[in-house]
Design a protein around this motif. Structure first.
Motif, PDB file in Angstrom:
ATOM      1  N   THR A  21       2.219  -6.699 -10.932  1.00  0.00           N
ATOM      2  CA  THR A  21       2.212  -6.378 -12.354  1.00  0.00           C
ATOM      3  C   THR A  21       1.200  -5.302 -12.681  1.00  0.00           C
ATOM      4  N   SER A  22       0.424  -4.868 -11.708  1.00  0.00           N
ATOM      5  CA  SER A  22      -0.561  -3.822 -11.930  1.00  0.00           C
ATOM      6  C   SER A  22      -0.003  -2.495 -11.447  1.00  0.00           C
ATOM      7  N   ASP A  23      -0.249  -1.430 -12.207  1.00  0.00           N
ATOM      8  CA  ASP A  23       0.274  -0.124 -11.831  1.00  0.00           C
ATOM      9  C   ASP A  23      -0.846   0.803 -11.347  1.00  0.00           C
ATOM     10  N   ASP A  24      -1.903   0.224 -10.759  1.00  0.00           N
ATOM     11  CA  ASP A  24      -3.044   1.036 -10.365  1.00  0.00           C
ATOM     12  C   ASP A  24      -2.986   1.481  -8.909  1.00  0.00           C
ATOM     13  N   TYR A  25      -1.826   1.336  -8.257  1.00  0.00           N
ATOM     14  CA  TYR A  25      -1.651   1.915  -6.933  1.00  0.00           C
ATOM     15  C   TYR A  25      -0.182   2.211  -6.707  1.00  0.00           C
ATOM     16  N   GLU A  26       0.081   3.038  -5.706  1.00  0.00           N
ATOM     17  CA  GLU A  26       1.460   3.384  -5.356  1.00  0.00           C
ATOM     18  C   GLU A  26       1.559   3.504  -3.843  1.00  0.00           C
ATOM     19  N   VAL A  27       2.496   2.788  -3.239  1.00  0.00           N
ATOM     20  CA  VAL A  27       2.768   2.950  -1.818  1.00  0.00           C
ATOM     21  C   VAL A  27       3.620   4.202  -1.658  1.00  0.00           C
ATOM     22  N   ILE A  28       3.103   5.203  -0.942  1.00  0.00           N
ATOM     23  CA  ILE A  28       3.807   6.476  -0.803  1.00  0.00           C
ATOM     24  C   ILE A  28       4.489   6.622   0.554  1.00  0.00           C
ATOM     25  N   PHE A  29       4.219   5.677   1.461  1.00  0.00           N
ATOM     26  CA  PHE A  29       4.871   5.681   2.759  1.00  0.00           C
ATOM     27  C   PHE A  29       4.756   4.284   3.350  1.00  0.00           C
ATOM     28  N   ARG A  30       5.801   3.827   4.006  1.00  0.00           N
ATOM     29  CA  ARG A  30       5.735   2.552   4.713  1.00  0.00           C
ATOM     30  C   ARG A  30       6.496   2.679   6.019  1.00  0.00           C
ATOM     31  N   ALA A  31       6.092   1.894   7.006  1.00  0.00           N
ATOM     32  CA  ALA A  31       6.602   2.058   8.364  1.00  0.00           C
ATOM     33  C   ALA A  31       8.081   1.739   8.473  1.00  0.00           C
ATOM     34  N   ASN A  32       8.608   0.931   7.573  1.00  0.00           N
ATOM     35  CA  ASN A  32      10.017   0.540   7.683  1.00  0.00           C
ATOM     36  C   ASN A  32      10.888   1.291   6.698  1.00  0.00           C
ATOM     37  N   SER A  33      10.470   2.498   6.295  1.00  0.00           N
ATOM     38  CA  SER A  33      11.217   3.233   5.274  1.00  0.00           C
ATOM     39  C   SER A  33      12.394   4.023   5.838  1.00  0.00           C
ATOM     40  N   GLY A  34      12.699   3.842   7.109  1.00  0.00           N
ATOM     41  CA  GLY A  34      13.864   4.481   7.709  1.00  0.00           C
ATOM     42  C   GLY A  34      14.501   3.547   8.720  1.00  0.00           C
ATOM     43  N   GLU A  35      15.799   3.661   8.929  1.00  0.00           N
ATOM     44  CA  GLU A  35      16.502   2.722   9.791  1.00  0.00           C
ATOM     45  C   GLU A  35      16.023   2.754  11.242  1.00  0.00           C
ATOM     46  N   SER A  36      15.576   3.940  11.714  1.00  0.00           N
ATOM     47  CA  SER A  36      15.198   4.061  13.124  1.00  0.00           C
ATOM     48  C   SER A  36      13.706   3.924  13.357  1.00  0.00           C
ATOM     49  N   LEU A  37      12.983   3.493  12.327  1.00  0.00           N
ATOM     50  CA  LEU A  37      11.532   3.413  12.449  1.00  0.00           C
ATOM     51  C   LEU A  37      11.122   2.107  13.103  1.00  0.00           C
ATOM     52  N   PRO A  38       9.962   2.117  13.812  1.00  0.00           N
ATOM     53  CA  PRO A  38       9.507   0.890  14.476  1.00  0.00           C
ATOM     54  C   PRO A  38       9.164  -0.184  13.460  1.00  0.00           C
ATOM     55  N   PRO A  39       9.500  -1.441  13.729  1.00  0.00           N
ATOM     56  CA  PRO A  39       9.289  -2.511  12.751  1.00  0.00           C
ATOM     57  C   PRO A  39       7.837  -2.942  12.609  1.00  0.00           C
ATOM     58  N   VAL A  40       6.979  -2.573  13.551  1.00  0.00           N
ATOM     59  CA  VAL A  40       5.593  -3.042  13.490  1.00  0.00           C
ATOM     60  C   VAL A  40       4.610  -1.909  13.226  1.00  0.00           C
TER      61      VAL A  40
END
Length: 331
Positions: A21-40
């Motif tokens: 509920t807080s808007d004081d941060y934004e995730v701009i990249f995450r490791a699982n943001s593509g189908e071929s990306l490593p899960p860990v």
């Protein structure tokens, strides 16, 4: 795209325990943001660094008085503050490598902690900070053109028995005092090159050294802030990146130790940088009970704090820590 959140009069959440509920941060990249990306997460050899002056902060007409006055205010509030060179994250994006894999590409320049204080903290009036963003968009098409965007690092430190180490920030540190976070700090350009070596920008060896420092820096922070020995730590995995309320970026890592939760808590008491926190606690790592097929409550794990961590409580958790929990939840 610009990498800065719009600032208002305060970046502190005032509402009670809540989720997202807080808007004081934004995730701009995450490791699982593509189908071929490593899960860990991504290892050191999986990412690409592009270092050069083209990624430095663009000077602004207000820099002289604006940054000077902000720096003086900072020294009054936190006398232990000192200036130093920092990496600047201009952007992070996914790209396809020559072998067809997707990899995060980090565009890095240089800035200073003084520039960070003068463009991305409450030591600079909110009107001035918003003007920097507006002028960045108007003159360069990106919000963070005039911001320091000093790059920080934070990690999820997981114990052998399914815990995550959290440290409560003491009055001796700057920012998020009294809130919980993981071991954190900044990668140091001084460990990679001297400023007059910028003639080596776009040099492959420079990019490799800068990349190595990003991963080495989070291990240093873990050792210095928790006292956990280096040999007990796994190689870091990059799981995400975020911007805080002021537009400051952090890389988010996952590191494991072969020590138990109780052993880590004992080490924390004598850590070199123990002054940076006034308490250490262990919360439950992702999927611990599911993996063990048990509902057993680990006595070394703080159950109330675990709930606040996974619910991303803005009252108790620093923005970087909530971003880490968000990235972990999606792995």
């Amino acid at each position: 795209q610009g990498m800065a959140l719009r600032t208002g009069d305060t970046g502190e959440a005032t509402h009670a325990d809540a989720t997202c509920t807080s808007d004081d941060y934004e995730v701009i990249f995450r490791a699982n943001s593509g189908e071929s990306l490593p899960p860990v997460g991504f290892g050191e050899s999986d990412i690409v660094v592009d270092f050069g002056t083209k990624h430095d902060r663009v000077p602004h007409a207000s820099d002289g008085d604006g940054i000077d006055l902000a720096w003086q205010r900072q020294l009054v509030d936190a006398s232990r503050t000192w200036d130093a060179s920092k990496f600047r994250l201009a952007k992070i994006q996914l790209a396809t490598t020559r072998d067809g894999k997707q990899a995060p590409v980090l565009s890095l320049g240089l800035t200073t902690y003084r520039e960070h204080v003068g463009t991305c903290t409450t030591s600079r009036p909110v009107g001035d900070r918003n003007a920097l963003r507006d002028d960045g968009v108007a003159n360069h098409g990106i919000q963070n053109a005039h911001l320091a965007s000093a790059l920080g690092v934070e990690c999820v430190l997981e114990t052998r028995d399914g815990g995550v180490v959290l440290l409560r920030r003491s009055n001796g540190v700057v920012g998020s005092v009294g809130k919980w976070n993981g071991p954190s700090g900044h990668p140091e350009p001084s460990k990679v090159f001297f400023r007059d070596e910028k003639k080596n920008e776009n040099d492959t060896a420079t990019n490799v050294r800068a990349r190595a420092e990003l991963f080495a820096s989070i291990l240093r922070e873990v050792v210095e802030e928790t006292g956990v020995p280096f040999y007990s730590l796994s190689p870091p995995k990059l799981i995400g990146a975020m911007l805080d309320y002021f537009g400051k970026p952090d890389l988010l890592f996952r590191v494991k130790t072969n020590l138990t939760s109780r052993e880590v808590l004992e080490k924390c008491e004598t850590a070199r940088d123990a002054w940076e926190s006034d308490s250490a606690e262990i919360v439950e790592a992702p999927g611990r009970r599911e993996k063990n097929h048990t509902n057993e409550v680990h006595l070394a794990h703080n159950q109330e704090l675990s709930r606040k961590f996974w619910r991303r409580c803005p009252v108790s958790m620093a923005a970087t820590t909530r971003a880490m929990a968000e990235c972990l939840s999606s792995l």
